[in-house]
Write a protein that holds these residues in place. Structure first.
Motif, PDB file in Angstrom:
ATOM      1  N   ALA A   1      -5.230 -59.620   3.562  1.00 59.03           N
ATOM      2  CA  ALA A   1      -5.172 -60.456   4.763  1.00 59.03           C
ATOM      3  C   ALA A   1      -6.512 -61.115   5.076  1.00 59.03           C
ATOM      4  N   TRP A   2      -7.604 -60.327   5.039  1.00 58.79           N
ATOM      5  CA  TRP A   2      -8.905 -60.880   5.387  1.00 58.79           C
ATOM      6  C   TRP A   2      -9.360 -61.917   4.359  1.00 58.79           C
ATOM      7  N   LYS A   3      -9.111 -61.655   3.082  1.00 61.32           N
ATOM      8  CA  LYS A   3      -9.477 -62.625   2.046  1.00 61.32           C
ATOM      9  C   LYS A   3      -8.686 -63.912   2.222  1.00 61.32           C
ATOM     10  N   ARG A   4      -7.405 -63.779   2.474  1.00 64.47           N
ATOM     11  CA  ARG A   4      -6.567 -64.967   2.640  1.00 64.47           C
ATOM     12  C   ARG A   4      -7.010 -65.761   3.872  1.00 64.47           C
ATOM     13  N   TYR A   5      -7.338 -65.030   4.935  1.00 64.44           N
ATOM     14  CA  TYR A   5      -7.784 -65.700   6.155  1.00 64.44           C
ATOM     15  C   TYR A   5      -9.076 -66.475   5.890  1.00 64.44           C
ATOM     16  N   PHE A   6     -10.035 -65.837   5.203  1.00 62.02           N
ATOM     17  CA  PHE A   6     -11.312 -66.497   4.921  1.00 62.02           C
ATOM     18  C   PHE A   6     -11.105 -67.761   4.097  1.00 62.02           C
TER      19      PHE A   6
ATOM     20  N   LEU B   1     -15.061 -55.989   2.731  1.00 58.22           N
ATOM     21  CA  LEU B   1     -15.998 -57.042   2.347  1.00 58.22           C
ATOM     22  C   LEU B   1     -15.574 -58.393   2.905  1.00 58.22           C
ATOM     23  N   TRP B   2     -14.286 -58.700   2.837  1.00 60.03           N
ATOM     24  CA  TRP B   2     -13.795 -59.992   3.331  1.00 60.03           C
ATOM     25  C   TRP B   2     -13.801 -60.030   4.856  1.00 60.03           C
ATOM     26  N   ARG B   3     -13.530 -58.891   5.475  1.00 60.99           N
ATOM     27  CA  ARG B   3     -13.625 -58.826   6.935  1.00 60.99           C
ATOM     28  C   ARG B   3     -15.063 -59.103   7.379  1.00 60.99           C
ATOM     29  N   ARG B   4     -16.004 -58.529   6.635  1.00 61.31           N
ATOM     30  CA  ARG B   4     -17.422 -58.727   6.939  1.00 61.31           C
ATOM     31  C   ARG B   4     -17.795 -60.206   6.805  1.00 61.31           C
ATOM     32  N   LEU B   5     -17.342 -60.859   5.751  1.00 57.66           N
ATOM     33  CA  LEU B   5     -17.606 -62.286   5.567  1.00 57.66           C
ATOM     34  C   LEU B   5     -17.025 -63.115   6.707  1.00 57.66           C
TER      35      LEU B   5
ATOM     36  N   HIS C   1     -19.100 -65.361   9.618  1.00 55.15           N
ATOM     37  CA  HIS C   1     -18.932 -66.805   9.745  1.00 55.15           C
ATOM     38  C   HIS C   1     -18.439 -67.215  11.126  1.00 55.15           C
ATOM     39  N   TRP C   2     -17.512 -66.435  11.705  1.00 55.11           N
ATOM     40  CA  TRP C   2     -16.815 -66.923  12.905  1.00 55.11           C
ATOM     41  C   TRP C   2     -16.873 -65.993  14.112  1.00 55.11           C
ATOM     42  N   GLY C   3     -17.202 -64.760  13.943  1.00 58.74           N
ATOM     43  CA  GLY C   3     -17.316 -63.869  15.092  1.00 58.74           C
ATOM     44  C   GLY C   3     -15.999 -63.321  15.585  1.00 58.74           C
ATOM     45  N   PHE C   4     -14.975 -64.199  15.703  1.00 63.81           N
ATOM     46  CA  PHE C   4     -13.647 -63.740  16.121  1.00 63.81           C
ATOM     47  C   PHE C   4     -12.617 -64.310  15.168  1.00 63.81           C
ATOM     48  N   CYS C   5     -11.712 -63.468  14.699  1.00 65.29           N
ATOM     49  CA  CYS C   5     -10.691 -63.892  13.745  1.00 65.29           C
ATOM     50  C   CYS C   5      -9.364 -63.216  14.084  1.00 65.29           C
ATOM     51  N   ASN C   6      -8.305 -64.000  14.085  1.00 66.08           N
ATOM     52  CA  ASN C   6      -6.961 -63.471  14.294  1.00 66.08           C
ATOM     53  C   ASN C   6      -6.250 -63.455  12.942  1.00 66.08           C
ATOM     54  N   VAL C   7      -6.399 -62.367  12.218  1.00 63.76           N
ATOM     55  CA  VAL C   7      -5.880 -62.283  10.855  1.00 63.76           C
ATOM     56  C   VAL C   7      -4.356 -62.333  10.826  1.00 63.76           C
TER      57      VAL C   7
ATOM     58  N   ASP D   1     -22.241 -64.049  -1.491  1.00 62.82           N
ATOM     59  CA  ASP D   1     -21.497 -64.986  -0.653  1.00 62.82           C
ATOM     60  C   ASP D   1     -20.077 -65.139  -1.216  1.00 62.82           C
ATOM     61  N   TYR D   2     -19.341 -66.075  -0.648  1.00 66.92           N
ATOM     62  CA  TYR D   2     -17.929 -66.243  -1.013  1.00 66.92           C
ATOM     63  C   TYR D   2     -17.758 -66.529  -2.503  1.00 66.92           C
ATOM     64  N   ASN D   3     -18.486 -67.515  -3.034  1.00 65.49           N
ATOM     65  CA  ASN D   3     -18.318 -67.891  -4.440  1.00 65.49           C
ATOM     66  C   ASN D   3     -18.748 -66.777  -5.378  1.00 65.49           C
ATOM     67  N   GLN D   4     -19.811 -66.089  -5.023  1.00 63.89           N
ATOM     68  CA  GLN D   4     -20.283 -64.996  -5.866  1.00 63.89           C
ATOM     69  C   GLN D   4     -19.292 -63.840  -5.879  1.00 63.89           C
ATOM     70  N   LEU D   5     -18.677 -63.591  -4.751  1.00 63.46           N
ATOM     71  CA  LEU D   5     -17.692 -62.513  -4.675  1.00 63.46           C
ATOM     72  C   LEU D   5     -16.448 -62.844  -5.496  1.00 63.46           C
ATOM     73  N   ILE D   6     -16.038 -64.100  -5.459  1.00 62.21           N
ATOM     74  CA  ILE D   6     -14.895 -64.532  -6.266  1.00 62.21           C
ATOM     75  C   ILE D   6     -15.196 -64.360  -7.752  1.00 62.21           C
ATOM     76  N   ASN D   7     -16.389 -64.755  -8.181  1.00 59.51           N
ATOM     77  CA  ASN D   7     -16.752 -64.630  -9.595  1.00 59.51           C
ATOM     78  C   ASN D   7     -16.915 -63.173 -10.011  1.00 59.51           C
ATOM     79  N   ALA D   8     -17.415 -62.338  -9.104  1.00 59.98           N
ATOM     80  CA  ALA D   8     -17.589 -60.930  -9.434  1.00 59.98           C
ATOM     81  C   ALA D   8     -16.260 -60.258  -9.744  1.00 59.98           C
ATOM     82  N   SER D   9     -15.210 -60.727  -9.116  1.00 55.76           N
ATOM     83  CA  SER D   9     -13.901 -60.090  -9.309  1.00 55.76           C
ATOM     84  C   SER D   9     -13.341 -60.304 -10.709  1.00 55.76           C
TER      85      SER D   9
END
Length: 506
Positions: free
Chosen positions: A100-105, A75-79, A83-89, A52-60
Motif C-alpha cells: 500500500a505505501w509503495k503504491r501510494y508513493f 521503508l515506503w511509509r518512511r519515504l 515527502h508529504w507529512g500526511f498520507c491517506n493510504v 531515495d525512490y529510484n535507488q530503492l527501486i533499483n536495489a530491489s
C-alpha cells in the motif's frame, strides 16, 4: 547488533558513492552477494534508509534478499512521510497492505510530476462546463479539496457554483457533468460550503440565506437577513455548525445550523458593509471588517460569545489598524493574524501588521488581548485596492495585486516576486503543493513550492494554462483546486460564464 548497524552504515556509503556511479545493480549483483554474504535483512533495511525512490527501486532487482528488504512497507511509509507529512493510504485501494505505501508513493509522485509539468494531452485533460446563464459569483469544492493532502486520484471531486442567474449548480469534475441545479431565485451574490457535512450555503441579492444538501440539491433551510450583498462565513465549534452573515448595515448575525435560527446579532461597523469575514484555525476567533474603508477598524470577536445566545453581548476587540485591505489567519498558528493596510492616509505604500489574539483572564473579568508581533512596509508598486492575501504556513504569505504575485515572510521580507500576467490577477488558490493564479488575460499560472537552501521556502514558475478565446471571454474571475484538478471560471462576453476544468491523473 550495533556492530552490524555500524557496518551497514559504511556499506550504505560505499554503495551510494561507488556502486551507484554505474547505477546498475544487476551488473554487480553476483559481486555484491559475494562481498556481503553476512548482511541480514535488518541490516539491509537499515542500508536502504539512505536510499531515495529510484535507488530503492533499483536495489530491489539485485537479488531475492534485496528485493524482500526493499519491499518492506516501513521503508515506503518512511519515504511517504518524509515527502508529504500526511498520507491517506486507504485511497489507493490496495488489497495487499504490504504494497500500500509503495503504491501510494508511486501514484502520488507521478501525479505531482504531471502537475509540475502541465503538458497538454500528456499530463491533463481540459473540459468546459456550461449551464449558467449569468455571472458566477461563487466557486467551491464540495468534495475533493481535502484531497490536497490525502485522496490521490480518488475520482469523486464535486464542485458547486452560484450565479446571478439565481441558481446553484453541482458538477462532477472528472466526468464533466452537471449533477443538479436548484430552482431559480433572485440573483445570488455569495456562496460558502461545509465540506464535512456536504452542505452549501448561499445568499441572494435580497439577503435571503439558504442552505442546500450538496449531493442532492435539496433545500434545507432559509433565513431572511434583510440586506443586499451579504458576506458569509461558516465554521464548527464543539461539533455544532454555525453561519455568520455580514450585512450592508454593519451587523454580524450568527445563525445555528441546520435550522438557521438566530444565535446573536452584533454591530461591527455602523452603516458600513461587513464584507471581510475570517475564522481562526482553532475556531476561537472571528475576524470582521469593512474592507477598504478608512473610517473603521476591523474587529476580532470571541467565537463562543457569538454562538452562545445566553451569554449576553458578544465579546469583541478593535484591532490597531484602519482601512484593512486584506487579512488572513496563519494556518499553523492558533490565532495569529496578518493584515495589509495603507501605511498612512493617502499613502500608496502598504503596511503588513501581524497580530496575536488571546483571551486574558483576571480575577474579576475576562478580556480579549491583541498583541502586535511584527510590522513592516510592503512596497508593492501597485495602486490596486483589491489585494489578494493567502498564507502557506508560519513562514510565507502569498500576495497578489494588479499583475504581480509576491511571496513575503511574516516580517515583510520579499522572498520572491513574479509578473507572469499581462492583466490583473483576479483570484488565487494556495495549497501545500502549488499556487495557481487566475487573470483577466484569460490564463492561469501554476507555481510549485520548493525549498531553496538557506533562503527557505520559495515558489518556482512551472507553466500556464489557457482559458480559450478572448473573442468569447473577458478573462478568468475565480479559481480553485483540489489535489488532482484545477477549476476556473471564465467570464463570457455574452453574459454566460463558463467553467474550465483541468484534470490531472496519476
Amino acid at each position: 547488533m550495533s556492530y552490524y548497524y555500524f557496518r551497514s552504515h559504511l556499506t550504505a556509503i560505499w554503495v551510494k558513492h561507488s556502486f551507484y556511479l554505474e547505477f546498475n545493480f544487476c551488473k554487480f549483483s553476483e559481486d555484491m552477494e559475494a562481498c556481503l554474504p553476512h548482511i541480514n535483512k535488518d541490516c539491509l533495511i537499515h542500508i536502504f534508509t539512505f536510499f531515495d525512490y529510484n535507488q530503492l527501486i533499483n536495489a530491489s532487482s539485485v537479488s531475492q534478499d534485496w528485493h524482500e528488504a526493499a519491499e518492506t512497507s516501513w521503508l515506503w511509509r518512511r519515504l511517504c512521510l518524509q515527502h508529504w507529512g500526511f498520507c491517506n493510504v486507504a485511497v489507493v485501494g490496495c488489497e495487499n497492505q504490504r504494497q500500500a505505501w509503495k503504491r501510494y508513493f508511486i501514484r502520488r509522485s507521478h501525479l505531482e510530476e504531471k502537475m509540475s509539468k502541465g503538458r497538454a494531452g500528456a499530463d491533463f485533460t481540459c473540459n468546459s462546463l456550461r449551464g449558467h446563464t449569468g455571472r458566477v459569483v461563487g466557486l467551491v469544492y464540495l468534495e475533493g479539496t481535502e484531497a490536497r493532502f490525502a485522496d490521490v486520484g480518488s475520482g469523486n471531486a464535486t464542485i458547486c457554483t452560484a450565479s446571478t442567474d439565481g441558481t446553484v449548480r453541482a458538477w462532477d469534475v472528472q466526468k464533466g457533468e452537471q449533477l443538479w441545479c436548484s430552482p431559480v431565485q433572485s440573483p445570488l451574490t455569495a456562496m460558502v460550503c461545509d465540506r464535512v457535512q456536504g452542505v452549501v450555503m448561499t445568499v441572494d441579492y435580497t439577503g435571503l440565506v439558504k442552505t442546500w444538501q450538496g449531493r442532492t440539491g435539496v433545500e434545507l433551510a432559509s433565513y431572511a437577513a434583510g440586506s443586499p450583498h451579504c458576506s458569509l462565513l461558516q465554521y464548527t465549534i464543539n461539533n455544532h455548525s454555525f453561519l455568520s452573515v455580514g450585512t450592508n448595515q454593519g451587523f454580524l448575525s450568527t445563525l445555528v445550523r441546520p435550522a438557521l435560527s438566530l444565535s446573536s446579532r452584533l454591530l461591527v461597523c455602523d452603516s458600513l458593509p461587513v464584507n471581510l469575514l475570517l475564522v481562526s484555525p482553532d475556531k476561537k476567533w472571528v475576524f470582521a471588517a469593512s474592507k477598504n474603508n478608512a473610517n473603521s477598524s476591523p474587529k476580532v470577536i470571541y467565537a463562543e460569545s457569538l454562538t452562545s445566545a445566553s451569554e449576553g453581548e458578544p465579546q469583541c476587540q478593535c484591532l490597531p489598524v484602519t482601512e484593512c485591505q486584506a487579512a488572513v489567519f496563519i494556518p499553523t498558528q492558533p490565532a495569529r493574524l496578518a493584515t495589509i493596510h495603507p501605511l498612512g492616509h493617502g499613502s500608496a505604500d502598504k503596511a503588513l501588521t501581524v497580530l496575536d489574539v488571546n483571551m486574558k483572564k483576571t480575577k474579576y473579568k475576562t478580556e480579549i488581548q491583541v498583541q502586535q508581533v511584527a510590522s513592516s512596509t510592503l512596497r508593492l508598486k501597485c495602486r490596486a485596492s483589491d489585494i489578494l492575501l493567502e498564507a502557506k504556513d508560519s513562514s510565507a504569505l502569498v500576495v497578489a495585486a494588479d499583475q504581480e504575485l509576491w511571496l513575503f515572510s511574516l516580517q515583510g521580507v520579499c522572498l520572491a516576486s513574479f509578473k507572469n500576467h499581462t492583466q490583473p490577477i483576479s483570484s488565487i488558490s494556495v495549497d501545500s503543493f502549488r499556487v495557481v493564479t487566475a487573470s483577466r488575460d484569460l490564463s492561469l499560472r501554476v507555481l510549485t513550492w520548493k525549498k531553496d537552501g538557506d533562503k527557505g521556502l520559495t515558489l518556482e514558475n512551472r507553466y500556464h494554462l489557457l482559458g480559450g478565446s478572448h473573442t468569447m471571454s473577458r478573462g478568468f474571475t475565480h479559481v480553485d483546486c483540489d489535489y488532482s484538478s484545477i477549476v476556473a471560471c471564465a467570464e463570457g462576453r455574452d453574459g454566460k460564464d463558463v467553467l474550465r476544468v483541468y484534470t490531472f491523473t496519476s
